[in-house]
Design an enzyme around this catalytic site. Sequence first.
Site, PDB file in Angstrom:
ATOM      1  NE  ARG A  31      -7.774 -20.004  10.873  1.00 25.65           N
ATOM      2  CZ  ARG A  31      -9.053 -20.149  10.526  1.00 25.65           C
ATOM      3  NH1 ARG A  31      -9.627 -19.318   9.675  1.00 25.65           N
ATOM      4  NH2 ARG A  31      -9.773 -21.127  11.034  1.00 25.65           N
TER       5      ARG A  31
ATOM      6  CE  LYS B 220      10.435  -2.636   6.336  1.00 24.56           C
ATOM      7  NZ  LYS B 220       9.508  -3.648   5.922  1.00 24.56           N
TER       8      LYS B 220
ATOM      9  CE1 TYR C 116      10.625  -5.180   0.421  1.00 24.60           C
ATOM     10  CE2 TYR C 116       8.535  -6.325   0.175  1.00 24.60           C
ATOM     11  CZ  TYR C 116       9.808  -6.250   0.707  1.00 24.60           C
ATOM     12  OH  TYR C 116      10.261  -7.261   1.507  1.00 24.60           O
TER      13      TYR C 116
ATOM     14  CG  ASP D 173       3.657  -0.236   0.314  1.00 25.69           C
ATOM     15  OD1 ASP D 173       3.804   0.468   1.333  1.00 25.69           O
ATOM     16  OD2 ASP D 173       4.232  -1.326   0.157  1.00 25.69           O
TER      17      ASP D 173
HETATM   18  N1  PLP Z   1       6.205  -2.505   1.435  1.00 23.57           N
HETATM   19  C1  PLP Z   1       7.374  -1.846   1.544  1.00 23.57           C
HETATM   20  C2  PLP Z   1       7.496  -0.485   0.931  1.00 23.57           C
HETATM   21  C3  PLP Z   1       8.459  -2.436   2.196  1.00 23.57           C
HETATM   22  O1  PLP Z   1       9.629  -1.774   2.279  1.00 23.57           O
HETATM   23  C4  PLP Z   1       8.303  -3.742   2.737  1.00 23.57           C
HETATM   24  C5  PLP Z   1       9.417  -4.414   3.436  1.00 23.57           C
HETATM   25  O2  PLP Z   1      10.559  -4.007   3.389  1.00 23.57           O
HETATM   26  C6  PLP Z   1       7.074  -4.383   2.598  1.00 23.57           C
HETATM   27  C7  PLP Z   1       6.049  -3.738   1.950  1.00 23.57           C
HETATM   28  C8  PLP Z   1       6.859  -5.775   3.133  1.00 23.57           C
HETATM   29  O3  PLP Z   1       6.644  -5.722   4.507  1.00 23.57           O
HETATM   30  P1  PLP Z   1       6.924  -6.935   5.518  1.00 23.57           P
HETATM   31  O4  PLP Z   1       8.404  -7.200   5.512  1.00 23.57           O
HETATM   32  O5  PLP Z   1       6.377  -6.429   6.817  1.00 23.57           O
HETATM   33  O6  PLP Z   1       6.165  -8.124   5.008  1.00 23.57           O
END
Ligand code: PLP
Length: 385
Positions: A51, A202, A105, A177
């Site tokens: 952790r 991803k 997102y 992001d």
């Molecule tokens: N940021 C983006 C641009 C995303 O497309 C996603 C998920 O689809 C996330 C963050 C969140 O990621 P996670 O599903 O790994 O928590």
Amino acid sequence: MAKHFRHLETALIHAGEPEPRINGAVSMPIFQSAMFAYAGETSYDDLRYIRLNNTPNHIALHQKLAALERAEAALVTASGMAAITTTLVTLLSAGDHLLAQDCLYGGTHAFITKDLVTFGISYDFIDGDDPDSWRRKLRPNTKAMYLETMTNPLLQVADLKAAVAFARAHGLIALIDNTFASPINFRPLEWGFDLSLHSCTKYLNGHSDIVAGAVIGRADLIEKIRHKLNHLGGSLDPHSCFLLHRGMKTLAVRVKYQNQSALQIARFLEAHPAVRAVHYPGLDGHPRHSRARELFTGFGGVLSFEVHGGVEAAERFLQRVTLPIVAPSLGGVETLATRPATTSHAGLSPQERQRLGISDSLIRVSVGIEATEDLLEDFARALEG
Ligand code: PLP
């Protein structure tokens, strides 16, 4: 002897690997041990425990991720959302204000609008393409600015250079992001961002078999975020660390291929009479194509498009294609197609979707690594009369 290399492709293979190799193992072994023998550590955060994000599997990943975006430090987390939420609650406290891009997102959007406000943190959304409007939203208590490299699902590219300049001028922490671009196509730290966040679920992992996240950037900020993550508990388990580590080694070959394939598919769709509009920053006709060319090494593997005939025609396309799997998410080796109105953006009201330009018939495609020709033939068949 120390290894010498300059390129990301080499960093993916060699950066962060233990030296000397553990018992000669060519592949980083999995340290499936919750705790490690006490070795005189003097602070809680340095005790070795899964952790606390400091097992050998974490450390190797942290170094590899930092090398990829040429950053001082990095931290892996249990999901992309763990990276985003832990970062925001570390940097912002009650009374602070956040400027966030208006087309984020869905999970991030929901966290900012529904959860952060319960901690006494306020926010304003900004149009990433309209720097002149940002100053009006600025407050004396604004602490940070949050953007995405490419927006989902319309692949808009905000004025990222202006965002960094604005953040610098007003003493804000600049966050981005970078999931959609991956470090192969864009390296935010080189452009002045303080922290780059990823859903490693991803492209970084690339095989659609784990959820994971990362924060990459300034060492002082990463250290604070790691301590918060140690309390919140969103650490990545060693087996997922291993899978992410393995997946990352092929990131460059995957993403470069996906860049090319997506561009060919976008061009094919653009010329097809059954298609009304295509959104892909690599197309000459994309409204921010020249900005994308300046910032990015490649334009990514995600595109979205609209067919003539509305939702019915979009559904017909999704039923007819044989290779893309109809599923949300993106960035894996297999091509996925989805209607964002029913998946990634189902949480928004129809009015909000309309305001953002996301129609019910929009189809988003995450291009995998299948032969481009096979995908083109499949798409052509599915679009036929
Ligand atoms: N940021 C983006 C641009 C995303 O497309 C996603 C998920 O689809 C996330 C963050 C969140 O990621 P996670 O599903 O790994 O928590």
